[in-house]
Design an enzyme around this catalytic site. Structure first.
Site, PDB file in Angstrom:
ATOM      1  N   ARG A 171       1.025  -1.102   0.122  1.00  0.00           N
ATOM      2  CA  ARG A 171      -0.252   0.061  -0.116  1.00  0.00           C
ATOM      3  C   ARG A 171       0.569   1.220   0.265  1.00  0.00           C
ATOM      4  NH1 ARG A 171      -2.293  -3.688   3.496  1.00  0.00           N
ATOM      5  NH2 ARG A 171      -4.252  -4.379   3.090  1.00  0.00           N
ATOM      6  N   HIS A 266      -2.581   3.147  -6.369  1.00  0.00           N
ATOM      7  CA  HIS A 266      -2.878   1.784  -5.261  1.00  0.00           C
ATOM      8  C   HIS A 266      -3.767   1.485  -6.532  1.00  0.00           C
ATOM      9  CE1 HIS A 266      -4.872  -0.096  -2.470  1.00  0.00           C
ATOM     10  NE2 HIS A 266      -6.397  -0.343  -2.517  1.00  0.00           N
ATOM     11  N   TYR A 302     -12.183  -7.916  -7.340  1.00  0.00           N
ATOM     12  CA  TYR A 302     -11.143  -8.065  -7.820  1.00  0.00           C
ATOM     13  C   TYR A 302     -11.396  -9.304  -8.884  1.00  0.00           C
ATOM     14  CZ  TYR A 302      -8.028  -4.883  -5.676  1.00  0.00           C
ATOM     15  OH  TYR A 302      -7.210  -3.622  -4.840  1.00  0.00           O
TER      16      TYR A 302
END
Length: 331
Positions: A171, A266, A302
């Site tokens: 991240r 991101h 996803y």
């Protein structure tokens, strides 16, 4: 019959040689101290986010300081506190803020209230629920081929960042917080403090990532005066301190512009998650171990984004009603 041992009279003593801590009758914590203690108990990143959230709530209530907010909040009844919190949530919804943003700010307020109850300042809890998140984000990210093209035109620093964001799925804040002491290339390990964690945990990195970081470290160590103060951070900011979120965002955005695509940090994590699902043939357990998502619902989004399963089912259902010629079941 043997008598039970008497309770020690110095139960609150810090050490045997020190007197017990005695609080005066009617003592209540100072409102300013409560705010300071509350923020001090958070991780560095959470502290920034929670302080900003409480400051926004303060401004919503038209109060001058966070101390005034503490005094106001702990002077409310349960109904009053939930009422003003509801008004704040509605005001944020009216501004079309995302559910994630609203829930994060409400969580900061709820956490402060919890501390106030623990300290005996109040007896009630903030019962206001958050807003159910909507899966409306595009989580596909750039393709592997696009990232490969970007890597070819990237600088040494940008390649090191790609190796962490796209190849290891770190991240934004995890990358920015990395210090030299957290990088153990000889072991192929990074010590990373994950989202919401207080301690650093080891993450294994691939040989390709080790190579990219080793190359960056050679350039970084030879930068001389270009890195003010010889900072301990792996990726120093402009003033030698920690790289800010805006600075990292600009670095990645400019790299994407040179490659002709819209890019942000991101988005590269999106690429990592999608690639993990592709290479594991949709194994959610293995992929979540790689991405460190705590909620499997996130990885399911996803998975649908990469396969387009929902869209395919939609086409088949429409075809069953004769809406799409050529699809089995169409009239």
């Amino acid at each position: 019959m043997k008598k039970p041992a008497a309770l020690p009279t110095t139960a609150l003593a810090l050490r045997p040689s020190e007197p017990a801590l005695v609080l005066p009758a009617g003592f209540t914590p100072n409102p300013k101290a409560v705010i300071e203690d509350f923020l001090a108990g958070q991780t560095a990143q959470t502290r920034i986010v929670y302080r900003a959230a409480l400051d926004l709530f303060r401004r919503h209530l038209r109060l001058e300081t966070l101390t005034a907010l503490s005094r106001y909040l702990f002077g409310c009844t349960a109904g009053q506190a939930n009422y003003v919190a509801l008004g704040w949530r509605q005001a944020m919804s009216a501004r079309n803020l995302s559910p994630a943003t609203i829930n994060q700010r409400i969580a900061a307020l709820r956490s402060l209230v919890k501390l106030g109850r623990r300290l005996g300042l109040i007896t009630w809890a903030l019962d206001l629920p958050g807003i159910r998140p909507e899966a409306r984000r595009d989580v596909r990210g750039p393709t592997v081929a696009q990232v490969q093209r970007l890597y070819k035109i990237a600088t040494t620093r940008e390649r090191a960042l790609i190796s962490l964001l796209a190849w290891r799925g770190l991240r934004n804040v995890e990358v920015r917080e990395l210090e030299l002491k957290h990088v153990q290339l000889e072991r192929g390990v990074l010590l990373v403090r994950g989202k919401g964690k207080r301690e650093h945990a080891p993450l294994t990195i691939a040989p390709e990532t080790v190579k990219a970081l080793a190359t960056w470290l050679r350039v970084r160590d030879g930068a001389g005066d270009e890195i003010p103060g010889r900072t301990a951070f792996l990726f120093p900011g402009r003033n030698g301190g920690q790289l800010t979120g805006a600075q990292l965002w600009n670095i990645i955005r400019e790299l994407g512009a040179r490659g002709g695509i819209k890019l942000w940090p991101h988005a590269l994590r999106h690429t990592a998650a999608t690639a993990a699902l592709d290479l594991t043939h949709g194994d959610l357990r293995a992929s979540s171990a790689f991405t460190r998502h705590q909620d499997p619902e996130v990885l399911l989004r996803y998975d649908d984004a990469r396969l387009g399963q929902a869209g395919e089912v939609a086409r088949r259902v429409a075809g069953a009603f004769g809406g799409v010629p050529g699809v089995p079941g169409a009239g």
